[in-house]
Design a protein around this motif. Structure first.
Motif, short mmCIF file in Angstrom:
data_model
loop_
_atom_site.label_atom_id
_atom_site.label_comp_id
_atom_site.label_asym_id
_atom_site.label_seq_id
_atom_site.Cartn_x
_atom_site.Cartn_y
_atom_site.Cartn_z
N UNK A 30 -4.50 2.56 1.39
CA UNK A 30 -3.06 2.48 1.13
C UNK A 30 -2.43 3.87 1.11
N UNK A 31 -3.07 4.83 0.46
CA UNK A 31 -2.53 6.19 0.41
C UNK A 31 -2.50 6.81 1.80
N UNK A 32 -3.56 6.63 2.57
CA UNK A 32 -3.58 7.17 3.94
C UNK A 32 -2.50 6.49 4.78
N UNK A 33 -2.31 5.19 4.58
CA UNK A 33 -1.28 4.46 5.33
C UNK A 33 0.11 5.00 5.00
N UNK A 34 0.39 5.22 3.72
CA UNK A 34 1.70 5.72 3.31
C UNK A 34 1.93 7.14 3.84
N UNK A 35 0.91 7.96 3.82
CA UNK A 35 1.07 9.36 4.22
C UNK A 35 1.09 9.55 5.74
N UNK A 36 0.22 8.82 6.47
CA UNK A 36 0.04 9.11 7.89
C UNK A 36 0.31 7.94 8.82
N UNK A 39 -2.36 3.96 12.15
CA UNK A 39 -3.40 4.36 13.11
C UNK A 39 -4.55 5.11 12.42
N UNK A 40 -4.29 6.11 11.57
CA UNK A 40 -5.41 6.77 10.89
C UNK A 40 -6.21 5.82 9.99
N UNK A 41 -5.57 4.84 9.41
CA UNK A 41 -6.28 3.86 8.58
C UNK A 41 -7.24 3.06 9.45
#
Length: 64
Positions: A30-36, A39-41
């Motif tokens: 979730x944090x990676x999704x919000x920040x980037x 696609x990175x998730x």
């Protein structure tokens, strides 16, 4: 020699550890999704899946 104060059987924490890892993966994704973005998730999920598959192959080869 066995310590008499230790319990006769040790509890199995495997299910608890897997659950804990799953909960941590959810918030990390979730944090990676919000920040980037998404696609990175997806890349991270594919990478983790690949590593788990390689670990499974290595462990099964060791048993054989």
């Amino acid at each position: 020699m066995r310590d008499p104060e230790l319990p006769a059987s040790v509890p199995d924490f495997f299910i608890a550890a897997i659950t804990f890892a799953g909960i941590n993966l959810v918030w990390i994704f979730f944090v990676v999704w919000v920040m980037y973005g998404m696609v990175p998730v997806l890349v991270l999920a594919v990478l983790i899946n690949h590593l788990i598959t390689r670990l499974d192959i290595r462990l099964n080869a060791r048993k054989a």
